[in-house]
Design an enzyme around this catalytic site. Structure first.
Site, PDB file in Angstrom:
ATOM      1  N   SER A  85      -1.953  -0.844   1.922  1.00 51.95           N
ATOM      2  CA  SER A  85      -1.329  -0.005   0.900  1.00 51.95           C
ATOM      3  C   SER A  85      -1.165   1.393   1.476  1.00 51.95           C
ATOM      4  O   SER A  85      -1.959   1.821   2.321  1.00 51.95           O
ATOM      5  CB  SER A  85      -2.217   0.053  -0.347  1.00 51.95           C
ATOM      6  OG  SER A  85      -1.798   1.094  -1.222  1.00 51.95           O
TER       7      SER A  85
ATOM      8  N   TYR B 155     -10.774   0.708  -4.043  1.00 51.67           N
ATOM      9  CA  TYR B 155      -9.477   0.178  -3.609  1.00 51.67           C
ATOM     10  C   TYR B 155      -8.949   0.972  -2.413  1.00 51.67           C
ATOM     11  O   TYR B 155      -8.542   0.386  -1.405  1.00 51.67           O
ATOM     12  CB  TYR B 155      -8.470   0.240  -4.762  1.00 51.67           C
ATOM     13  CG  TYR B 155      -7.110  -0.288  -4.371  1.00 51.67           C
ATOM     14  CD1 TYR B 155      -6.866  -1.656  -4.311  1.00 51.67           C
ATOM     15  CD2 TYR B 155      -6.071   0.581  -4.049  1.00 51.67           C
ATOM     16  CE1 TYR B 155      -5.618  -2.142  -3.945  1.00 51.67           C
ATOM     17  CE2 TYR B 155      -4.823   0.099  -3.683  1.00 51.67           C
ATOM     18  CZ  TYR B 155      -4.609  -1.259  -3.635  1.00 51.67           C
ATOM     19  OH  TYR B 155      -3.367  -1.739  -3.258  1.00 51.67           O
TER      20      TYR B 155
END
Length: 247
Positions: free
Chosen positions: A145, A158
């Site tokens: 990401s 995350y």
């Protein structure tokens, strides 16, 4: 692009980016194993769509954080489709937790995100690597990401997990060169089921209304597949976020 006869395993392949990646690989001629943990119906639906494209596929259940389950999955894929030539570590999870609320970040949530996003990718890579090395070729692509390069995202674990996945990508590329190429894509926000599944309604609404640049899923898929079809790129991370990190 010709992946005729190659066997691809896509983790979390029943929904979102995983689904679109599985379908694109099938269009290129690959036989596709669609991994799922709980979304059996979604995975079986993708298998049916791949069949309509004229290719073979299978749905295979496994908790990718469980070493024995991963080993059984890879063995099952080998028996039904053949040894894995392409691995896409797409499965991921998060818990939406504002950064400043550290007291909400209980150990259970921390461990789950790290286990799925990092340990799972490692275990799957570890399971397919020996066969790839023995055959002298293989491709692994991790889905990271753009939050890996920032200090913002759905939660601290995350962001940390995606940064760790970028590092894992480069470490595996070093460990498995030259036979196996290991790369990653790092997307920005995409309009997939992930948004509604993992974000509170108000944040999901903000994203849908353009609070951040939205990346078409097909653009990420194209970048991902280009890494699979290139034999000379390894240890690289392709950011696909329409310049979000530049803002």
């Amino acid at each position: 692009m010709d992946l005729n006869g190659q066997v691809a395993l896509v983790t979390g392949g029943g929904t979102g980016l995983g689904r679109e990646t599985a379908l694109e690989l099938a269009r290129a001629g690959a036989l596709v194993a669609v991994n799922f943990s709980r979304s059996r119906k979604a995975a079986e639906r993708v298998v049916g769509q791949i069949g309509d494209l004229g290719s073979r596929a299978m749905a295979v259940q496994a908790d990718i954080t469980d070493r024995s389950a991963v080993s059984s999955m890879v063995e099952s894929v080998g028996e039904e489709l053949g040894p894995v030539d392409i691995l896409v570590n797409n499965a991921g999870t998060t818990h939406y937790l504002p950064f400043e609320d550290l007291e909400l970040l209980v150990e259970e949530k921390w461990r789950r995100v790290i286990d799925v996003n990092v340990t799972g990718a490692f275990l799957c890579s570890q399971a397919v690597a020996p066969g790839m090395r023995e055959r002298g070729e293989g491709k692994i692509v991790n889905v990271a990401s753009n939050s890996a390069f920032t200090s913002t995202g759905s939660s601290i674990p995350y962001v940390v997990s995606k940064a760790a996945l970028v590092s894992l990508t480069r470490c595996l590329a070093t460990a498995l060169a030259p036979e196996v190429q290991v790369n990653a894509v790092a997307p920005g926000w995409m309009l997939t089921e992930w948004i509604d599944r993992h974000l509170p309604p108000e944040r999901a609404h903000e994203i849908r209304c353009g609070a951040v640049p939205l990346v078409p899923v097909e653009d990420v898929v194209r970048s991902l597949v280009s890494l699979i079809t290139n034999d000379s790129i390894t240890g690289e991370v392709t950011v696909v976020d329409r310049g979000e990190m530049l803002g």
